[in-house]
Design an enzyme around this catalytic site. Structure first.
Site, PDB file in Angstrom:
ATOM      1  N   GLY A  35      18.967  13.304 -51.947  1.00  0.00           N
ATOM      2  CA  GLY A  35      20.362  13.378 -51.540  1.00  0.00           C
ATOM      3  C   GLY A  35      20.665  12.341 -50.489  1.00  0.00           C
ATOM      4  N   VAL A  36      21.433  11.331 -50.876  1.00  0.00           N
ATOM      5  CA  VAL A  36      21.767  10.251 -49.937  1.00  0.00           C
ATOM      6  C   VAL A  36      23.278  10.140 -49.794  1.00  0.00           C
ATOM      7  CG1 VAL A  36      19.658   8.900 -50.062  1.00  0.00           C
ATOM      8  CG2 VAL A  36      21.404   8.588 -51.826  1.00  0.00           C
ATOM      9  N   GLY A  37      23.907  11.314 -49.588  1.00  0.00           N
ATOM     10  CA  GLY A  37      25.339  11.350 -49.313  1.00  0.00           C
ATOM     11  C   GLY A  37      25.578  11.161 -47.831  1.00  0.00           C
ATOM     12  N   LYS A  38      26.412  12.018 -47.262  1.00  0.00           N
ATOM     13  CA  LYS A  38      26.821  11.877 -45.866  1.00  0.00           C
ATOM     14  C   LYS A  38      25.644  11.735 -44.908  1.00  0.00           C
ATOM     15  CE  LYS A  38      31.133  14.586 -45.820  1.00  0.00           C
ATOM     16  NZ  LYS A  38      31.758  15.780 -45.225  1.00  0.00           N
ATOM     17  N   VAL A  39      24.703  12.656 -44.989  1.00  0.00           N
ATOM     18  CA  VAL A  39      23.612  12.697 -44.009  1.00  0.00           C
ATOM     19  C   VAL A  39      22.414  11.874 -44.463  1.00  0.00           C
ATOM     20  CG1 VAL A  39      22.017  14.198 -42.751  1.00  0.00           C
ATOM     21  CG2 VAL A  39      24.351  14.964 -43.209  1.00  0.00           C
ATOM     22  N   GLY A  40      22.009  12.049 -45.702  1.00  0.00           N
ATOM     23  CA  GLY A  40      20.824  11.358 -46.196  1.00  0.00           C
ATOM     24  C   GLY A  40      20.901   9.855 -46.050  1.00  0.00           C
ATOM     25  N   LYS A  74      31.360  30.594 -40.923  1.00  0.00           N
ATOM     26  CA  LYS A  74      31.460  29.578 -41.977  1.00  0.00           C
ATOM     27  C   LYS A  74      32.642  29.934 -42.858  1.00  0.00           C
ATOM     28  CE  LYS A  74      29.063  25.901 -43.416  1.00  0.00           C
ATOM     29  NZ  LYS A  74      28.430  24.880 -42.563  1.00  0.00           N
TER      30      LYS A  74
END
Length: 371
Positions: free
Chosen positions: A194-199, A90
Site C-alpha cells: 500500500g503506497v497511498g497517503k502514508v505508504g 471514529k
C-alpha cells in the site's frame, strides 16, 4: 487518519455486544443530501474522542458498523498509549466518495458531529481530505485536520509515516542492532503493501535510511507514482507476491486484517511494522506471530503520528512541535518491546496493558476532578 480494512461481517448479536462496549454509537440519515453515517465513541475517559471520518462504499450497514466499532476502540488505545488527553472515536460515511461526496453531504455531516456537543472531534481518514474538513467546519466547531490555509495541520499522513518509520527503527534496533547504529535499516529489504497517503511517504524515509524497498498496491497509478519519485524501488503484482518474497520487514500500509494465519505462516520477515489499523486478523494471532519469532510493532502504537498531528491543532498547530511529539513513537515502541519481554507476553498484549493502565489511572483522576 490511517488506512484499515472493512472487517468480515459479524453476526448481528456479536455486533450488538461489541457496540455495547462503547459509550455511544449514533446513526445519521439525511435523505436530502444522501448522508448515511455512523459515529462510534468508544471512550471519553481521557478526553473527547478524536478520530477520522472514513468515506467508503461498504457492502452493507453491518460492514460499516463493524468497521467503525473496531476503529473507534483502536483510537482509544492509540491516544492512551501515546500519552494524549483524548479518548477514542471514529466515524464512517457509507458511500462512494468519488461519486457521492458533495458540499451538501459534508455540511450535513458537520451538523451531525456538532449535535454531539464536543464528545467527538473529527478529522480525515480514508476517502476524506483536509479540504473536506474545511467544508465540515462550516457547520461544526469540532474539526481537526484542516488545511494550512485555515490554520490546520494539512495532510496528516506526513507524520503518520514518520511515526511508523521511528517505530520501525526501534523494532529494527531490538532485532539487529542498538541505539548507536543510525544505519540499522541499511541494506534491509522492506516490503510495503500500500503506497497511498502514508505508504508513499514511508518509502521515502526507508530509502533515506538505506533500505531496499519493494512495493505493491491495488492501484497501478500509486505504484507508478512512487517509482517515478524513487526509480530504485521494485514492485510486485500483489500483496500475496510481496508476502512470499524474501523480506526483512513487512510493512502493511493499506488495509487491515493483514496478518492472517496464512500470511504469518509464509512471512520470512523478522519484523512487521506498518501504518494499517487493525492488522491482526483475529484474536490470538499475536501469539502465532510471536511463536514464529516475528517482532510485531503494534499498529496503533506506530501509526499514531497522524493523531499526534491533528491533535496538535487543538493547541494552535506547530509542525515542529508535532513532529517532535511524533518522534517519541520511537521511545514508546522501545518501551513496549521491553515490557513484552519482561512480562513474557506478545507485543500486542504489552501495548494493551500500558494503554489500559493509563486509561484506568488517569481516567480515575479526571473523574474525581470533574466532580
Amino acid at each position: 487518519m490511517s488506512d484499515s480494512s472493512t472487517p468480515p461481517v459479524r453476526p448481528a448479536t456479536d455486533l450488538l455486544e461489541h457496540a455495547l462496549e462503547h459509550e455511544q454509537v449514533v446513526f445519521a440519515n439525511d435523505p436530502a443530501s444522501g448522508l448515511r453515517a455512523i459515529i462510534a465513541i468508544h471512550s471519553t475517559a481521557l478526553g473527547p474522542g478524536l478520530g477520522g471520518t472514513r468515506f467508503y462504499p461498504y457492502a452493507s450497514t453491518a460492514d460499516a458498523l463493524a468497521d467503525v466499532l473496531a476503529l473507534s476502540r483502536g483510537m482509544t488505545y492509540k491516544a492512551a498509549v501515546t500519552g494524549l488527553d483524548l479518548g477514542g472515536g471514529k466515524a464512517v460515511i457509507i458511500g462512494d466518495p468519488t461519486t457521492q461526496k458533495t458540499e451538501a453531504l459534508l455540511r450535513a455531516y458537520g451538523r451531525f458531529v456538532e449535535s454531539l456537543g464536543g464528545r467527538y472531534l473529527t478529522a480525515c481518514d480514508v476517502g476524506t481530505y483536509s479540504e473536506d474538513m474545511d467544508v465540515v467546519a462550516r457547520e461544526c466547531s469540532y474539526v481537526t485536520g484542516r488545511t494550512e490555509e485555515h490554520g490546520g495541520a494539512g495532510d496528516s499522513s506526513v507524520l503518520t509515516a514518520y511515526g511508523v518509520f521511528r517505530g520501525l527503527q526501534a523494532a529494527a534496533e531490538s532485532v539487529w542492532g542498538d541505539a548507536d547504529q543510525a544505519d540499522v535499516l541499511a541494506g534491509r529489504t522492506v516490503g510495503v503493501a500500500g503506497v497511498g497517503k502514508v505508504g508513499r511517504h514511508l518509502v521515502g524515509h526507508l530509502l533515506e535510511a538505506g533500505a531496499e524497498v519493494v512495493v505493491t498496491d491495488v492501484s497501478a497509478d500509486a505504484v507508478a507514482r512512487v517509482r517515478d519519485e524513487h526509480p530504485g524501488v521494485r514492485a510486485v503484482e500483489s500483496t500475496e507476491a510481496l508476502v512470499a518474497s524474501a523480506l526483512d520487514v513487512y510493512a502493511p500500509c493499506a488495509l487491515g486484517g493483514a496478518l492472517t494465519d496464512d500470511v504469518v505462516a509464509q512471512l520470512s520477515a523478522r519484523i512487521v511494522c506498518g501504518a494499517a489499523n487493525n492488522q491482526l486478523a483475529h484474536a490470538g494471532i499475536e501469539k502465532l506471530v510471536e511463536d514464529r519469532g516475528i517482532v510485531y510493532a503494534p499498529d496503533y502504537v506506530v501509526n499514531a503520528g497522524g493523531l499526534v498531528q491533528v491533535a496538535d491543532e487543538l493547541e494552535g498547530f506547530s509542525f515542529e512541535r508535532a513532529k517532535l511529539r511524533a518522534g517519541r513513537i520511537y521511545d514508546t515502541t522501545r518501551s513496549i518491546l521491553e515490557r513484552a519481554k519482561s512480562d513474557g507476553v506478545p507485543t500486542a498484549t504489552a501495548a494493551d496493558r500500558i494503554a489500559e493502565q493509563r486509561i484506568v489511572e488517569v481516567g480515575r483522576l479526571r473523574s474525581i476532578w470533574l466532580r
